[in-house]
Design a protein around this motif. Structure first.
Motif, PDB file in Angstrom:
ATOM      1  N   SER A   1      45.364  47.224  -6.223  1.00 41.57           N
ATOM      2  CA  SER A   1      45.089  46.593  -4.855  1.00 41.57           C
ATOM      3  C   SER A   1      45.454  47.393  -3.620  1.00 41.57           C
ATOM      4  O   SER A   1      46.353  48.500  -3.980  1.00 41.57           O
ATOM      5  CB  SER A   1      45.853  45.158  -4.834  1.00 41.57           C
ATOM      6  N   ASP A   2      45.467  46.996  -2.529  1.00 37.75           N
ATOM      7  CA  ASP A   2      45.996  47.716  -1.232  1.00 37.75           C
ATOM      8  C   ASP A   2      47.252  47.095  -0.945  1.00 37.75           C
ATOM      9  O   ASP A   2      47.417  47.011   0.404  1.00 37.75           O
ATOM     10  CB  ASP A   2      45.089  47.613  -0.103  1.00 37.75           C
ATOM     11  N   CYS A   3      47.769  46.095  -1.698  1.00 35.37           N
ATOM     12  CA  CYS A   3      49.055  45.415  -1.230  1.00 35.37           C
ATOM     13  C   CYS A   3      50.273  45.554  -2.381  1.00 35.37           C
ATOM     14  O   CYS A   3      49.795  46.161  -3.505  1.00 35.37           O
ATOM     15  CB  CYS A   3      48.850  43.939  -1.096  1.00 35.37           C
TER      16      CYS A   3
ATOM     17  N   ARG B   1      42.216  42.160   0.626  1.00 33.64           N
ATOM     18  CA  ARG B   1      42.393  43.545   1.096  1.00 33.64           C
ATOM     19  C   ARG B   1      41.517  44.592   0.215  1.00 33.64           C
ATOM     20  O   ARG B   1      41.261  44.328  -0.784  1.00 33.64           O
ATOM     21  CB  ARG B   1      43.884  44.041   1.252  1.00 33.64           C
ATOM     22  N   GLY B   2      41.124  45.589   0.940  1.00 37.98           N
ATOM     23  CA  GLY B   2      40.399  46.747   0.406  1.00 37.98           C
ATOM     24  C   GLY B   2      39.195  46.323  -0.362  1.00 37.98           C
ATOM     25  O   GLY B   2      38.382  45.500  -0.069  1.00 37.98           O
TER      26      GLY B   2
END
Length: 113
Positions: free
Chosen positions: A16-18, A98-99
């Motif tokens: 992920s982007d988190c 996200r992403g």
């Protein structure tokens, strides 16, 4: 219900982007808003088992699922909001959106029971 789909898994295992703090912040926001009904993060995909029942009643149990995509269902939130627009706003705030991730918004069926 917000169904959280993790995007493609990277070679290093990240997905992920988190980070964990992003998830903790989102979880707190949902709870603080008073819309939290339930939610869970799902265990790693390698722990999954798929059951299929044929027309003749024969049961098949296999490890997996083995999808053609690298996207996986990572968890869910059930929230109590007045309408789809509010649900979409919360879905957009979810770190899982996200992403390469996505959040599917679906109402929980009401069978009048």
């Amino acid at each position: 219900m917000l169904l959280i789909h993790a995007g493609s898994i990277m070679e290093d295992g990240s997905a992920s982007d988190c980070d964990v703090q992003d998830w903790m912040n989102f979880d707190k926001a949902v709870r603080d808003a008073g819309i939290y009904v339930s939610g869970e993060s799902l265990a790693d995909l390698v722990t999954a088992t798929t059951v299929r029942v044929a027309a003749d009643g024969a049961r098949t149990v296999v490890d997996g699922p083995f999808a053609e995509t690298r996207e996986v269902l990572g968890g869910f939130y059930v929230i109590d909001v007045p309408d789809l627009d509010v649900a979409l706003d919360w879905a957009a705030r979810c770190p899982g959106a996200r992403g390469s991730g996505s959040v599917v918004v679906r109402p929980v069926a009401d069978f009048g029971a």
